[in-house]
Write a protein that holds these residues in place. Structure first.
Motif, PDB file in Angstrom:
ATOM      1  N   LYS A  47       4.818   4.240   8.810  1.00 59.54           N
ATOM      2  CA  LYS A  47       5.253   2.950   8.269  1.00 59.54           C
ATOM      3  C   LYS A  47       4.516   1.810   8.959  1.00 59.54           C
ATOM      4  O   LYS A  47       4.082   0.844   8.317  1.00 59.54           O
ATOM      5  CB  LYS A  47       6.767   2.802   8.460  1.00 59.54           C
ATOM      6  CG  LYS A  47       7.335   1.530   7.874  1.00 59.54           C
ATOM      7  CD  LYS A  47       8.843   1.486   8.061  1.00 59.54           C
ATOM      8  CE  LYS A  47       9.423   0.199   7.494  1.00 59.54           C
ATOM      9  NZ  LYS A  47      10.906   0.136   7.682  1.00 59.54           N
ATOM     10  N   GLN A  48       4.377   1.905  10.273  1.00 59.77           N
ATOM     11  CA  GLN A  48       3.671   0.869  11.021  1.00 59.77           C
ATOM     12  C   GLN A  48       2.199   0.816  10.611  1.00 59.77           C
ATOM     13  O   GLN A  48       1.615  -0.264  10.477  1.00 59.77           O
ATOM     14  CB  GLN A  48       3.778   1.131  12.524  1.00 59.77           C
ATOM     15  CG  GLN A  48       3.104   0.060  13.383  1.00 59.77           C
ATOM     16  CD  GLN A  48       3.165   0.374  14.869  1.00 59.77           C
ATOM     17  OE1 GLN A  48       3.763   1.377  15.269  1.00 59.77           O
ATOM     18  NE2 GLN A  48       2.543  -0.464  15.685  1.00 59.77           N
ATOM     19  N   ALA A  49       1.582   1.969  10.434  1.00 57.15           N
ATOM     20  CA  ALA A  49       0.179   2.020  10.028  1.00 57.15           C
ATOM     21  C   ALA A  49      -0.013   1.391   8.650  1.00 57.15           C
ATOM     22  O   ALA A  49      -0.968   0.639   8.414  1.00 57.15           O
ATOM     23  CB  ALA A  49      -0.316   3.465  10.020  1.00 57.15           C
ATOM     24  N   THR A  50       0.913   1.699   7.733  1.00 62.06           N
ATOM     25  CA  THR A  50       0.830   1.136   6.389  1.00 62.06           C
ATOM     26  C   THR A  50       0.971  -0.376   6.413  1.00 62.06           C
ATOM     27  O   THR A  50       0.222  -1.098   5.743  1.00 62.06           O
ATOM     28  CB  THR A  50       1.910   1.747   5.483  1.00 62.06           C
ATOM     29  OG1 THR A  50       1.742   3.168   5.437  1.00 62.06           O
ATOM     30  CG2 THR A  50       1.812   1.204   4.070  1.00 62.06           C
ATOM     31  N   LEU A  83       0.813  -1.211   0.000  1.00 57.47           N
ATOM     32  CA  LEU A  83       0.000   0.000   0.000  1.00 57.47           C
ATOM     33  C   LEU A  83       0.849   1.264   0.000  1.00 57.47           C
ATOM     34  O   LEU A  83       0.372   2.340  -0.358  1.00 57.47           O
ATOM     35  CB  LEU A  83      -0.936   0.002   1.216  1.00 57.47           C
ATOM     36  CG  LEU A  83      -2.014  -1.079   1.227  1.00 57.47           C
ATOM     37  CD1 LEU A  83      -2.822  -0.988   2.520  1.00 57.47           C
ATOM     38  CD2 LEU A  83      -2.934  -0.950   0.025  1.00 57.47           C
ATOM     39  N   ALA A  84       2.106   1.145   0.409  1.00 55.00           N
ATOM     40  CA  ALA A  84       2.976   2.316   0.458  1.00 55.00           C
ATOM     41  C   ALA A  84       3.512   2.691  -0.922  1.00 55.00           C
ATOM     42  O   ALA A  84       3.973   3.806  -1.132  1.00 55.00           O
ATOM     43  CB  ALA A  84       4.143   2.072   1.414  1.00 55.00           C
ATOM     44  N   GLU A  85       3.480   1.756  -1.858  1.00 57.99           N
ATOM     45  CA  GLU A  85       4.017   2.026  -3.189  1.00 57.99           C
ATOM     46  C   GLU A  85       3.047   2.877  -3.988  1.00 57.99           C
ATOM     47  O   GLU A  85       1.833   2.696  -3.931  1.00 57.99           O
ATOM     48  CB  GLU A  85       4.292   0.722  -3.931  1.00 57.99           C
ATOM     49  CG  GLU A  85       5.446  -0.080  -3.364  1.00 57.99           C
ATOM     50  CD  GLU A  85       5.745  -1.300  -4.216  1.00 57.99           C
ATOM     51  OE1 GLU A  85       5.118  -1.449  -5.275  1.00 57.99           O
ATOM     52  OE2 GLU A  85       6.605  -2.083  -3.804  1.00 57.99           O
ATOM     53  N   GLN A  86       3.619   3.797  -4.745  1.00 64.51           N
ATOM     54  CA  GLN A  86       2.801   4.633  -5.610  1.00 64.51           C
ATOM     55  C   GLN A  86       2.466   3.857  -6.878  1.00 64.51           C
ATOM     56  O   GLN A  86       3.339   3.241  -7.482  1.00 64.51           O
ATOM     57  CB  GLN A  86       3.565   5.923  -5.983  1.00 64.51           C
ATOM     58  CG  GLN A  86       3.851   6.832  -4.807  1.00 64.51           C
ATOM     59  CD  GLN A  86       2.587   7.430  -4.223  1.00 64.51           C
ATOM     60  OE1 GLN A  86       1.656   7.757  -4.937  1.00 64.51           O
ATOM     61  NE2 GLN A  86       2.557   7.573  -2.912  1.00 64.51           N
ATOM     62  N   SER A  95       4.887  10.555  13.020  1.00 59.69           N
ATOM     63  CA  SER A  95       6.297  10.247  12.769  1.00 59.69           C
ATOM     64  C   SER A  95       6.397   9.282  11.589  1.00 59.69           C
ATOM     65  O   SER A  95       5.448   8.535  11.306  1.00 59.69           O
ATOM     66  CB  SER A  95       6.936   9.601  14.004  1.00 59.69           C
ATOM     67  OG  SER A  95       6.386   8.319  14.233  1.00 59.69           O
ATOM     68  N   PRO A  96       7.519   9.273  10.864  1.00 61.44           N
ATOM     69  CA  PRO A  96       7.681   8.334   9.736  1.00 61.44           C
ATOM     70  C   PRO A  96       7.503   6.894  10.164  1.00 61.44           C
ATOM     71  O   PRO A  96       6.934   6.073   9.452  1.00 61.44           O
ATOM     72  CB  PRO A  96       9.114   8.603   9.254  1.00 61.44           C
ATOM     73  CG  PRO A  96       9.409   9.998   9.702  1.00 61.44           C
ATOM     74  CD  PRO A  96       8.674  10.177  10.993  1.00 61.44           C
ATOM     75  N   VAL A 150      -8.801   1.374  12.962  1.00 62.47           N
ATOM     76  CA  VAL A 150      -7.794   0.599  13.694  1.00 62.47           C
ATOM     77  C   VAL A 150      -6.456   1.319  13.711  1.00 62.47           C
ATOM     78  O   VAL A 150      -5.757   1.349  14.729  1.00 62.47           O
ATOM     79  CB  VAL A 150      -7.650  -0.806  13.080  1.00 62.47           C
ATOM     80  CG1 VAL A 150      -6.497  -1.574  13.731  1.00 62.47           C
ATOM     81  CG2 VAL A 150      -8.951  -1.593  13.245  1.00 62.47           C
ATOM     82  N   VAL A 151      -6.057   1.911  12.575  1.00 60.13           N
ATOM     83  CA  VAL A 151      -4.710   2.494  12.478  1.00 60.13           C
ATOM     84  C   VAL A 151      -4.673   3.982  12.787  1.00 60.13           C
ATOM     85  O   VAL A 151      -3.580   4.559  12.892  1.00 60.13           O
ATOM     86  CB  VAL A 151      -4.104   2.245  11.071  1.00 60.13           C
ATOM     87  CG1 VAL A 151      -4.050   0.757  10.769  1.00 60.13           C
ATOM     88  CG2 VAL A 151      -4.890   2.989   9.995  1.00 60.13           C
ATOM     89  N   THR A 152      -5.822   4.620  12.931  1.00 62.98           N
ATOM     90  CA  THR A 152      -5.832   6.063  13.209  1.00 62.98           C
ATOM     91  C   THR A 152      -5.002   6.438  14.438  1.00 62.98           C
ATOM     92  O   THR A 152      -4.246   7.425  14.401  1.00 62.98           O
ATOM     93  CB  THR A 152      -7.273   6.571  13.360  1.00 62.98           C
ATOM     94  OG1 THR A 152      -7.937   6.456  12.101  1.00 62.98           O
ATOM     95  CG2 THR A 152      -7.297   8.026  13.794  1.00 62.98           C
TER      96      THR A 152
END
Length: 245
Positions: free
Chosen positions: A212-215, A111-114, A207-208, A198-200
């Motif tokens: 990253k953890q949320a992603t 999901l982090a990839e564009q 922080s980065p 859940v990730v909010t």
């Protein structure tokens, strides 16, 4: 290909491909070129010149599009493997030479990839997905695909909309209309809202590492949702098939 001429025109390429890929059109080949997947030579007058290697590349791309629903980024990666000799070239009949067995799973996206940037008009989307303009309009009207603001060109559709449109085309072949697909969009919207909740709390740290953890958590949760959905569907369909026993 005309005798004594080592290349084909775009019309001759269409004639060569249509027995195996009847949906291929001039517009589709132009779209593949605009997406950077093919790069035919040009005559001084600007006409495209397709050599045998270009025809084989087109066969490879069309097979990927017909048999899989991949974003442009993944198709580009497969083409890089093909160019490096890591993927087998398709045979003359349009079917690929058998390769080593792959795990029978759909490719997972980070999901982090564009995703590859794409901005298609309604007509361009219809051509790329091999749909009638009326079918694309119905998909849009029922919210199955979504318009996005364009830069001075009016609303456009992106790479994800193209993937959805191609999947919708297969549903349509079974007689399932765009209005029936609206429920899948609604289910996905509800699932997304749940996972976002859940990730909010992770994103509140700004922080980065938190992002990253949320992603990563969203990626893991989306895979779990997919597995659970498939299990429920399999359970229901097995029960249905067993009704006559």
């Amino acid at each position: 290909m005309k005798p004594g001429r080592p290349f084909m025109s775009i019309g001759e390429v269409i004639d060569a491909l249509q027995p195996d890929y009847p949906d291929v059109t001039v517009s589709k080949i132009r779209f593949l070129e605009s997406a950077g997947l093919i790069d035919p030579e040009r005559t001084p007058a600007g006409y495209r010149k397709f050599y045998q290697k270009d025809l084989e590349r087109l066969r490879f791309i069309l097979k990927l599009q017909r048999d899989s629903y991949l974003p442009l980024k993944v198709i580009g990666e497969r083409l890089a493997e093909y160019d490096a000799g890591m993927a087998p070239p398709p045979a003359e009949n349009g079917h690929a030479t058998p390769a080593a067995p792959r795990p029978e799973v759909e490719p997972e996206e980070d999901l982090a990839e564009q995703v590859a940037p794409l901005a298609l008009s309604e007509m361009e989307l219809a051509n790329a997905a091999n749909l009638e303009p009326s079918q694309v309009k119905a998909l849009r009207d029922f919210g199955v695909i979504c318009e996005h603001p364009g830069q001075g060109v009016g609303p456009v559709f992106d790479a994800d909309d193209l993937i959805v449109a191609r999947i919708a085309r297969e549903f349509i072949r079974f007689g399932i209309e765009p209005r029936h697909l609206k429920m899948f969009r609604q289910f996905a919207d509800r699932e997304a809202m749940l996972l976002q909740q859940v990730v909010t709390p992770m994103l509140r740290h700004r922080s980065p590492e938190a992002r990253k953890q949320a992603t990563q958590s969203l990626s893991d949760l989306s895979r779990l949702v997919k597995k659970l959905r498939h299990a429920f569907l399999r359970q229901n369909l097995r029960s249905f098939l067993g009704q006559g026993e």
